[in-house]
Each structure stands twice: as structure tokens, then as C-alpha cells.
Design a protein around this motif. Sequence first.
Motif, mmCIF file in Angstrom:
data_model
loop_
_atom_site.group_PDB
_atom_site.id
_atom_site.type_symbol
_atom_site.label_atom_id
_atom_site.label_comp_id
_atom_site.label_asym_id
_atom_site.label_seq_id
_atom_site.Cartn_x
_atom_site.Cartn_y
_atom_site.Cartn_z
ATOM 1 N N ALA A 1 0.827 -1.210 0.000
ATOM 2 C CA ALA A 1 0.000 0.000 0.000
ATOM 3 C C ALA A 1 0.860 1.257 0.000
ATOM 4 O O ALA A 1 0.521 2.257 -0.653
ATOM 5 N N VAL A 2 1.987 1.229 0.715
ATOM 6 C CA VAL A 2 2.894 2.373 0.750
ATOM 7 C C VAL A 2 3.572 2.552 -0.603
ATOM 8 O O VAL A 2 3.715 3.669 -1.114
ATOM 9 N N LEU A 3 3.994 1.454 -1.209
ATOM 10 C CA LEU A 3 4.639 1.517 -2.523
ATOM 11 C C LEU A 3 3.661 2.035 -3.584
ATOM 12 O O LEU A 3 4.048 2.815 -4.470
ATOM 13 N N ASP A 4 2.418 1.627 -3.496
ATOM 14 C CA ASP A 4 1.389 2.125 -4.421
ATOM 15 C C ASP A 4 1.269 3.638 -4.308
ATOM 16 O O ASP A 4 1.234 4.357 -5.316
ATOM 17 N N ARG A 5 1.214 4.167 -3.094
ATOM 18 C CA ARG A 5 1.116 5.614 -2.900
ATOM 19 C C ARG A 5 2.361 6.315 -3.436
ATOM 20 O O ARG A 5 2.281 7.400 -4.024
ATOM 21 N N HIS A 6 3.509 5.692 -3.219
ATOM 22 C CA HIS A 6 4.779 6.251 -3.690
ATOM 23 C C HIS A 6 4.756 6.407 -5.218
ATOM 24 O O HIS A 6 5.129 7.456 -5.763
ATOM 25 N N ILE A 7 4.314 5.372 -5.885
ATOM 26 C CA ILE A 7 4.275 5.395 -7.353
ATOM 27 C C ILE A 7 3.303 6.457 -7.853
ATOM 28 O O ILE A 7 3.597 7.215 -8.792
ATOM 29 N N ARG A 8 2.130 6.533 -7.234
ATOM 30 C CA ARG A 8 1.133 7.506 -7.686
ATOM 31 C C ARG A 8 1.568 8.942 -7.382
ATOM 32 O O ARG A 8 1.328 9.854 -8.163
ATOM 33 N N ALA A 9 2.237 9.157 -6.245
ATOM 34 C CA ALA A 9 2.657 10.507 -5.871
ATOM 35 C C ALA A 9 3.782 11.029 -6.759
ATOM 36 O O ALA A 9 3.928 12.237 -6.937
ATOM 37 N N LEU A 10 4.586 10.120 -7.313
ATOM 38 C CA LEU A 10 5.716 10.537 -8.146
ATOM 39 C C LEU A 10 5.411 10.484 -9.643
ATOM 40 O O LEU A 10 6.309 10.601 -10.470
ATOM 41 N N ASN A 11 4.152 10.318 -9.989
ATOM 42 C CA ASN A 11 3.700 10.328 -11.378
ATOM 43 C C ASN A 11 2.972 11.646 -11.637
ATOM 44 O O ASN A 11 1.960 11.917 -10.990
ATOM 45 N N PRO A 12 3.484 12.545 -12.479
ATOM 46 C CA PRO A 12 4.403 12.305 -13.588
ATOM 47 C C PRO A 12 5.873 12.670 -13.346
ATOM 48 O O PRO A 12 6.680 12.550 -14.277
ATOM 49 N N TRP A 13 6.244 13.155 -12.157
ATOM 50 C CA TRP A 13 7.641 13.487 -11.889
ATOM 51 C C TRP A 13 7.938 13.283 -10.424
ATOM 52 O O TRP A 13 7.108 13.622 -9.578
ATOM 53 N N PRO A 14 9.101 12.703 -10.097
ATOM 54 C CA PRO A 14 10.185 12.249 -10.980
ATOM 55 C C PRO A 14 10.012 10.823 -11.484
ATOM 56 O O PRO A 14 10.872 10.325 -12.201
ATOM 57 N N VAL A 15 8.953 10.157 -11.126
ATOM 58 C CA VAL A 15 8.581 8.784 -11.496
ATOM 59 C C VAL A 15 9.362 7.780 -10.649
ATOM 60 O O VAL A 15 10.599 7.796 -10.611
ATOM 61 N N ALA A 16 8.620 6.909 -9.971
ATOM 62 C CA ALA A 16 9.235 5.878 -9.125
ATOM 63 C C ALA A 16 10.082 4.936 -9.978
ATOM 64 O O ALA A 16 9.793 4.713 -11.158
ATOM 65 N N GLN A 17 11.115 4.370 -9.369
ATOM 66 C CA GLN A 17 11.997 3.494 -10.133
ATOM 67 C C GLN A 17 12.520 2.354 -9.273
ATOM 68 O O GLN A 17 12.519 2.402 -8.047
ATOM 69 N N THR A 18 12.963 1.305 -9.967
ATOM 70 C CA THR A 18 13.585 0.164 -9.328
ATOM 71 C C THR A 18 14.705 -0.321 -10.233
ATOM 72 O O THR A 18 14.812 0.108 -11.393
ATOM 73 N N ARG A 19 15.544 -1.197 -9.700
ATOM 74 C CA ARG A 19 16.675 -1.695 -10.476
ATOM 75 C C ARG A 19 16.420 -3.142 -10.890
ATOM 76 O O ARG A 19 15.962 -3.965 -10.104
ATOM 77 N N LEU A 20 16.708 -3.444 -12.133
ATOM 78 C CA LEU A 20 16.647 -4.804 -12.667
ATOM 79 C C LEU A 20 18.011 -5.099 -13.269
ATOM 80 O O LEU A 20 18.328 -4.627 -14.368
ATOM 81 N N GLY A 21 18.837 -5.850 -12.520
ATOM 82 C CA GLY A 21 20.208 -6.042 -12.968
ATOM 83 C C GLY A 21 20.915 -4.690 -12.977
ATOM 84 O O GLY A 21 20.918 -3.964 -11.995
ATOM 85 N N GLY A 22 21.447 -4.320 -14.118
ATOM 86 C CA GLY A 22 22.124 -3.029 -14.238
ATOM 87 C C GLY A 22 21.239 -1.931 -14.777
ATOM 88 O O GLY A 22 21.719 -0.811 -14.994
ATOM 89 N N ASP A 23 19.969 -2.223 -15.017
ATOM 90 C CA ASP A 23 19.062 -1.247 -15.622
ATOM 91 C C ASP A 23 18.136 -0.620 -14.590
ATOM 92 O O ASP A 23 17.768 -1.263 -13.594
ATOM 93 N N THR A 24 17.757 0.600 -14.856
ATOM 94 C CA THR A 24 16.755 1.279 -14.043
ATOM 95 C C THR A 24 15.411 1.218 -14.758
ATOM 96 O O THR A 24 15.299 1.650 -15.911
ATOM 97 N N LEU A 25 14.421 0.677 -14.084
ATOM 98 C CA LEU A 25 13.063 0.632 -14.623
ATOM 99 C C LEU A 25 12.224 1.699 -13.929
ATOM 100 O O LEU A 25 12.188 1.760 -12.697
ATOM 101 N N ARG A 26 11.551 2.512 -14.701
ATOM 102 C CA ARG A 26 10.640 3.504 -14.136
ATOM 103 C C ARG A 26 9.250 2.863 -14.038
ATOM 104 O O ARG A 26 8.758 2.277 -15.014
ATOM 105 N N ILE A 27 8.639 2.972 -12.881
ATOM 106 C CA ILE A 27 7.342 2.338 -12.641
ATOM 107 C C ILE A 27 6.264 3.423 -12.673
ATOM 108 O O ILE A 27 6.206 4.286 -11.802
ATOM 109 N N TRP A 28 5.403 3.356 -13.678
ATOM 110 C CA TRP A 28 4.389 4.393 -13.887
ATOM 111 C C TRP A 28 3.053 4.055 -13.249
ATOM 112 O O TRP A 28 2.303 4.962 -12.865
ATOM 113 N N ALA A 29 2.717 2.791 -13.151
ATOM 114 C CA ALA A 29 1.409 2.434 -12.584
ATOM 115 C C ALA A 29 1.481 1.044 -11.971
ATOM 116 O O ALA A 29 2.165 0.148 -12.482
ATOM 117 N N ALA A 30 0.782 0.894 -10.858
ATOM 118 C CA ALA A 30 0.736 -0.389 -10.153
ATOM 119 C C ALA A 30 -0.479 -0.382 -9.243
ATOM 120 O O ALA A 30 -1.166 0.639 -9.103
#
Length: 317
Positions: free
Chosen positions: A219-248
Motif C-alpha cells: 500500500a505504501v509503494l502504491d502511494r509512492h508510485i502515484r505521488a511521483l507520477n508524472p515526476w520524478p517517477v518511481a523506479q527500481t533496479r533490474l540487474g544493471g538497468d533502471t526501470l521507471r514504474i508508472w502504474a501499479a
Amino acid sequence: MPRLLFAGTPAYAVPTLIALVNAGYSIAAVYTQPDRPAGRGQKLQISPVKEYAASIELPIEQPLNFKDPAAVAQLNQYAADLMIVIAYGLLLPPAVLTAPRLGCINLHASLLPRWRGAAPIQRAILAGDNATGVDLMQMDAGLDTGPLLARQVVEIPPDATAGSLHDQLAAVSADLLIRHLPAVLAGQCVATPQPAAGALYAKKLTKAEAQLDWQQPAAVLDRHIRALNPWPVAQTRLGGDTLRIWAAQPLPAPAADAATNAVTPSPGQVIATSAAGITVATGDGHLLITQLQPPGKRVLTAAEFLNARNLTGVTLD
């Protein structure tokens, strides 16, 4: 006809300026932040308020600040009855606050004294607030501390993003001002001091806040993603790449079945994928990622992303 000054900078302020113009009010001048370099090319960008004001040939003022006596003198020359401020981005000194005959009023996107400051919309979502709104206040020398003249409460939808709530409150701000401005100009609005208790500061968002912490509840992560959309956009790491998470969306974790001896997934572990999304374990519950953006690519649905990559069993960090 009263002479008004308008001070605002971002897109949030534009609907209020449009409403004033459409209602037939006389705008002596529009104050907005100076043009500043932005983007990769560092080209000078004009503010959305300036863009609209220029399109209808309103006089435009862009002082760097009001520490220069010449800027205050110029404002005084307009002999305004009232200055209307919305998301201007400068703290006005007493010499400016008292220059118009009726002072300065401000439209602020929160229920004061909660979330004074630069990012009230995002902070309300991050905190899980059920309601926010717009306050019309008489400005004083403090930061969003002036007495209240009018208020419109707005419920925060459970799926609201900072972008969608921004647009909703921008429209509410315009409506609230137009409804109450005649009374303000007539001196008929009763100013009510803000409550002493409950003050919170809504500090400006930074890119450093974008990183998701999978130890947090879904529930906290959901709020985090929604609060940072459209800037700076929530992100996570997949291997060496950064994935921006726009909706969840948060999901409850299924009840454990002791008979299966199932291993509890670690936070950040992808536990299922489907056309509906990518299900990730969190500190409490699961998060279903539905829109994401790989480096250098457009925003993809989870199904589009999964066409090119298998994430089952992978751990995000």
C-alpha cells in the motif's frame, strides 16, 4: 473595475488566470518566474503562465526576486487593488504584500495548516490522506500561514496520481477564486486564522525519492508510485538497468498454506507474471506492476514488456 495583479508560474496556475480573463477582470500585469534553461539543450523555457499571458498580450513582469527596490517600485506603479498569487514560487516580502490596496491573496492546494510548502499534492498522496482541497488565504509574511478566506474540500480518489489530482485541484482553484473574489474585493470575506495544531511542511520532491524500497508494504509503494507520477517517477533496479514504474496496484498476499511448506518470497522478488501485470512481493502484500519504462524506451504495459523478457523469479532492487 478593480485593477488586479496576477502572480503564478506553472501549468497549475493557468486555469485560474484564464478564469479571471473570461470573467472580465482587468489584469494590470502578470508576474511569473524568469525564463530558465531546461532540457538537454538547456534552451530558455518560458513558464506556462507567461505563454498564456503573452498569447493574449497581457503585460508581463519577471523579476528575479523582490530584493531589488526597482522591482518593488515597478509593482507599486501598477496601483493595484489586489494581487492574486497561485504557485508563483517566490516568498513575497512585506513591501509587496502591502503594495496593493487589499494586499495579496493566495490559492494553495491543501487544507491548511496541513501541507504548507512546495509539494502539497504529492505529500498528501504519499501520506495516504483521504482528502485535500484548495484554501484561499490572505497572505502574510510566513510560508502559507495567512488567515483563511474560503475553502473547497476534495476527496482523493484511491487511484489518484499527482498528475490527475493536480489537474483536478487546478480547476477547483479557478472556481473557488471566481466564486469568492467579489466578496474579497468588497471586503466582505471574514479572515479566519489557521489552527495552531496540525501544521506540516510539504517539502519539494527530489529525484532521490524515486527509488522504491521493496521492504515497504504494498500500500505504501502504491502511494509512492502515484505521488511521483508524472515526476520524478518511481523506479527500481533490474540487474544493471533502471526501470521507471508508472502504474501499479496493491494486492493482498495470499494466506500461507502450512501443508505446502512454501518458501516465503523475499521483498522485490517477482512471483508471477501475466497479461494483467508483474506481481512483486513486498514487505507486506504484493504489488502488481501494470505500466513500466525501460531505459531509453517508451512507457510499456506489463504485457508488452514481458513479450521481450521473462521476469519470473527475478528480484528487483
